[in-house]
Motif scaffolding. Structure first.
Motif, mmCIF file in Angstrom:
data_model
loop_
_atom_site.group_PDB
_atom_site.id
_atom_site.type_symbol
_atom_site.label_atom_id
_atom_site.label_comp_id
_atom_site.label_asym_id
_atom_site.label_seq_id
_atom_site.Cartn_x
_atom_site.Cartn_y
_atom_site.Cartn_z
ATOM 1 N N UNK A 85 90.827 39.115 -30.777
ATOM 2 C CA UNK A 85 91.180 38.753 -29.645
ATOM 3 C C UNK A 85 90.378 38.743 -28.464
ATOM 4 N N UNK A 86 90.788 38.095 -27.212
ATOM 5 C CA UNK A 86 89.737 38.024 -26.262
ATOM 6 C C UNK A 86 89.684 39.315 -25.418
ATOM 7 N N UNK A 87 90.654 40.077 -25.418
ATOM 8 C CA UNK A 87 90.578 41.310 -24.673
ATOM 9 C C UNK A 87 89.652 42.060 -25.340
ATOM 10 N N UNK A 88 89.855 42.367 -26.550
ATOM 11 C CA UNK A 88 89.012 43.059 -27.489
ATOM 12 C C UNK A 88 87.478 42.598 -27.205
ATOM 13 N N UNK A 89 87.230 41.271 -27.382
ATOM 14 C CA UNK A 89 85.682 40.696 -27.175
ATOM 15 C C UNK A 89 85.502 41.140 -26.059
ATOM 16 N N UNK A 90 86.052 40.858 -24.720
ATOM 17 C CA UNK A 90 85.630 41.396 -23.620
ATOM 18 C C UNK A 90 85.096 42.800 -23.506
ATOM 19 N N UNK A 91 85.858 43.807 -23.965
ATOM 20 C CA UNK A 91 85.392 45.131 -23.887
ATOM 21 C C UNK A 91 84.163 45.317 -24.767
ATOM 22 N N UNK A 92 84.184 44.710 -25.906
ATOM 23 C CA UNK A 92 83.254 44.736 -26.807
ATOM 24 C C UNK A 92 81.751 44.337 -26.100
ATOM 25 N N UNK A 93 81.812 43.352 -25.447
ATOM 26 C CA UNK A 93 80.707 42.775 -24.621
ATOM 27 C C UNK A 93 80.384 43.882 -23.504
ATOM 28 N N UNK A 94 81.115 44.363 -22.852
ATOM 29 C CA UNK A 94 81.279 45.331 -21.826
ATOM 30 C C UNK A 94 80.403 46.653 -22.480
ATOM 31 N N UNK A 95 80.667 46.954 -23.750
ATOM 32 C CA UNK A 95 80.026 48.323 -24.062
ATOM 33 C C UNK A 95 78.763 47.870 -24.380
ATOM 34 N N UNK A 153 81.691 59.870 -27.110
ATOM 35 C CA UNK A 153 82.855 58.988 -26.557
ATOM 36 C C UNK A 153 83.188 57.708 -27.137
ATOM 37 N N UNK A 154 82.082 56.959 -27.183
ATOM 38 C CA UNK A 154 82.106 55.267 -27.555
ATOM 39 C C UNK A 154 82.584 55.555 -29.118
ATOM 40 N N UNK A 155 81.782 56.564 -30.005
ATOM 41 C CA UNK A 155 82.412 56.443 -31.405
ATOM 42 C C UNK A 155 83.708 56.826 -31.605
ATOM 43 N N UNK A 156 84.142 57.707 -30.758
ATOM 44 C CA UNK A 156 85.511 58.159 -30.958
ATOM 45 C C UNK A 156 86.554 57.307 -30.668
ATOM 46 N N UNK A 157 86.308 56.249 -29.725
ATOM 47 C CA UNK A 157 87.003 55.209 -29.082
ATOM 48 C C UNK A 157 86.862 54.096 -30.326
ATOM 49 N N UNK A 158 85.687 53.879 -30.970
ATOM 50 C CA UNK A 158 85.617 52.945 -32.176
ATOM 51 C C UNK A 158 86.504 53.354 -33.301
ATOM 52 N N UNK A 190 72.465 51.866 -35.013
ATOM 53 C CA UNK A 190 72.128 50.770 -34.081
ATOM 54 C C UNK A 190 72.002 49.687 -34.703
ATOM 55 N N UNK A 191 71.917 49.470 -36.038
ATOM 56 C CA UNK A 191 71.571 48.231 -36.690
ATOM 57 C C UNK A 191 73.156 47.354 -36.933
ATOM 58 N N UNK A 192 74.139 48.413 -36.708
ATOM 59 C CA UNK A 192 75.324 47.564 -36.529
ATOM 60 C C UNK A 192 76.159 48.050 -35.330
ATOM 61 N N UNK A 193 75.470 48.153 -34.164
ATOM 62 C CA UNK A 193 75.999 48.345 -33.015
ATOM 63 C C UNK A 193 77.037 47.339 -32.448
ATOM 64 N N UNK A 194 76.942 45.848 -32.884
ATOM 65 C CA UNK A 194 77.877 45.233 -32.589
ATOM 66 C C UNK A 194 79.005 45.220 -33.305
ATOM 67 N N UNK A 195 79.260 45.857 -34.596
ATOM 68 C CA UNK A 195 80.441 45.971 -35.083
ATOM 69 C C UNK A 195 81.069 47.022 -34.609
ATOM 70 N N UNK A 225 85.503 49.447 -30.839
ATOM 71 C CA UNK A 225 85.369 49.880 -29.508
ATOM 72 C C UNK A 225 86.530 49.065 -28.572
ATOM 73 N N UNK A 226 86.129 47.796 -28.539
ATOM 74 C CA UNK A 226 86.667 46.822 -28.007
ATOM 75 C C UNK A 226 88.444 46.990 -28.431
ATOM 76 N N UNK A 227 88.538 46.895 -29.623
ATOM 77 C CA UNK A 227 89.912 46.924 -30.079
ATOM 78 C C UNK A 227 90.699 48.141 -29.533
ATOM 79 N N UNK A 228 90.239 49.284 -29.545
ATOM 80 C CA UNK A 228 90.752 50.452 -29.031
ATOM 81 C C UNK A 228 90.897 50.467 -27.389
#
Length: 435
Positions: free
Chosen positions: A118-128, A346-351, A394-399, A404-407
């Motif tokens: 979804x778009x909300x998760x995608x925008x948070x993903x991009x922001x991170x 923090x970001x790993x726990x949110x992921x 970092x090789x799978x930072x995008x994933x 993170x975006x979903x959370x």
């Protein structure tokens, strides 16, 4: 949770302006970092610098023009050599390339996240991805992580597009994955991972099996074409088949030898004098023998290496240490490391929270075998077996950013619902009191 939170589709973004501002933020943060911190190649970065210069000046890939080798994959050095050849040996062109790669990683990761979550998760993903401190620090580091992460996520984006012919998607994905394999050979497994994930998570697996097999076949053919010139070069150099690099057996030994901590180790002096292809055979055989002699210890080491992979994040500071010390003083290096460690935690726990959120909606099996998660699982298994370090996640930072975006999307959705409910209760109470 409402399904609207994870609405999917390929229609235009309803909030494309926010994505644009995220890109502006990403570029701005990286420019500020590059203006503050000079590029001073250390460790692996120094290696990439040397390899690129030797490619430009002598058309030789190796530490010296007299000793070509294939221990490291050549893809990252090819990119830097191209920049040196076009713009000279200054590092400004490499900083620009890193920023462009970072923008591509943000956009492709956001596209995949939107398609699946979804778009909300995608925008948070991009922001991170725009604000992730270590990724910003990699603007001034010569390394393979950003390039590999971008190429593989871009391939996943192409692979999972709902439109277009199978052969065309397979060809584009194969081109991207072929280039990624020249950066890191782990990309060789991804056509199988992507295809299997798409079949296993399909509502009608049999109908999609042929579709995914054709895509994987086309991708494999194009990957072979991309890799073949380098394989032929290696055959001429060693007189044997070396697909991309010779470090497989050596990294297996580093993670499975007496005294190993799971991270990088120096090759024994008695073996270091051998050609790197021979080192790979000898050390690989020693590692396999060591594993088979005590399988229980191998499993214990594997779990320790998982901690090395996920338990820390300070490589961005370590490889910028001289530049940071030059700008802010020696004592600041430790504070920068503490900062990246805290932000990573923090970001790993949110992921992880994001994984839990989406698993409640779709079930654990479907989440684990999704193409996003299955790539994470595959990378994790590889580094549980061979050598491991914090930089490899970092090789799978995008994933990671997608989860993170979903959370974050879930938390903000819950907060908005709570705020609406509180306002509704307050308004009802006010109306009742007025009567």
């Amino acid at each position: 949770m409402q399904d609207a939170l994870f609405s999917r589709g390929e229609e235009r973004w309803s909030d494309a302006r926010r994505l644009m501002w995220i890109i502006v933020m990403a570029v701005s943060l990286r420019l500020v970092w590059a203006l503050l911190i000079p590029v001073i190649p250390l460790s692996d970065s120094a290696g990439y610098d040397i390899f690129a210069r030797n490619l430009v000046e002598h058309a030789v890939f190796g530490w010296t023009p007299e000793h070509p080798f294939a221990f490291w994959p050549p893809g990252t050095s090819f990119v830097y050599a191209a920049m040196y050849w076009m713009f000279g040996y200054g590092y400004a062109s490499l900083v620009v390339v890193h920023i462009m790669i970072s923008v591509a990683l943000i956009l492709t990761s956001a596209r995949v996240a939107r398609r699946f979550y979804g778009e909300s998760a995608a925008l948070w993903c991009a922001g991170l991805l725009a604000a992730w401190p270590t990724l910003i620090m990699f603007t001034t580091i010569l390394a393979s992580e950003l390039l590999f992460a971008t190429l593989t996520v871009a391939a996943l984006d192409v692979w999972t597009m709902p439109r277009g012919s199978v052969w065309r998607r397979g060809a584009w994905a194969g081109l991207l994955l072929g280039m990624a394999a020249l950066v890191r050979p782990q990309a060789l497994m991804l056509p199988g991972v992507y295809a299997m994930a798409m079949v296993l998570t399909s509502s009608v697996p049999r109908r999609h099996l042929g579709h995914q097999l054709r895509t994987a076949l086309m991708a494999g053919v194009v990957m072979a074409v991309v890799i073949a010139p380098w394989t032929w070069r290696n055959y001429q150099l060693y007189g044997e088949l070396v697909l991309i690099s010779t470090n497989g057996g050596i990294t297996l030994w580093m993670g499975n030898t007496p005294g190993t901590g799971g991270s990088h180790m120096n090759v024994p002096p008695s073996i270091a004098e051998l050609p790197d292809n021979v080192q790979a055979r000898v050390l690989g055989a020693m590692a396999r023998e060591y594993i088979l002699a005590d399988p229980v210890a191998f499993v214990v080491r594997a779990f320790r290496k998982l901690f090395l992979l996920y338990g820390n994040e300070s490589i961005g500071v370590g490889w910028n240490a001289e530049g940071i010390a030059q700008r802010f003083g020696e004592s600041s290096v430790l504070w920068f490391k503490r900062f990246t460690q805290v932000t990573w935690a923090a970001l790993f726990l949110m992921s992880l929270y994001g994984v839990w959120v989406i698993s409640r909606r779709e079930g654990w099996v479907r989440v684990v075998f999704s193409p996003v998660m299955l790539t994470v699982v595959a990378y994790t298994v590889i580094h549980a077996v061979v050598v491991s370090q914090d930089r490899y996640h970092l090789n799978f930072a995008g994933q990671i950013a997608m989860f993170f975006g979903i959370g974050m999307a879930h938390l903000t959705h819950q907060w908005r619902n709570s705020s609406r409910l509180a306002r509704a209760v307050h308004e009802s109470g006010r109306v009742l009191r007025s009567h």
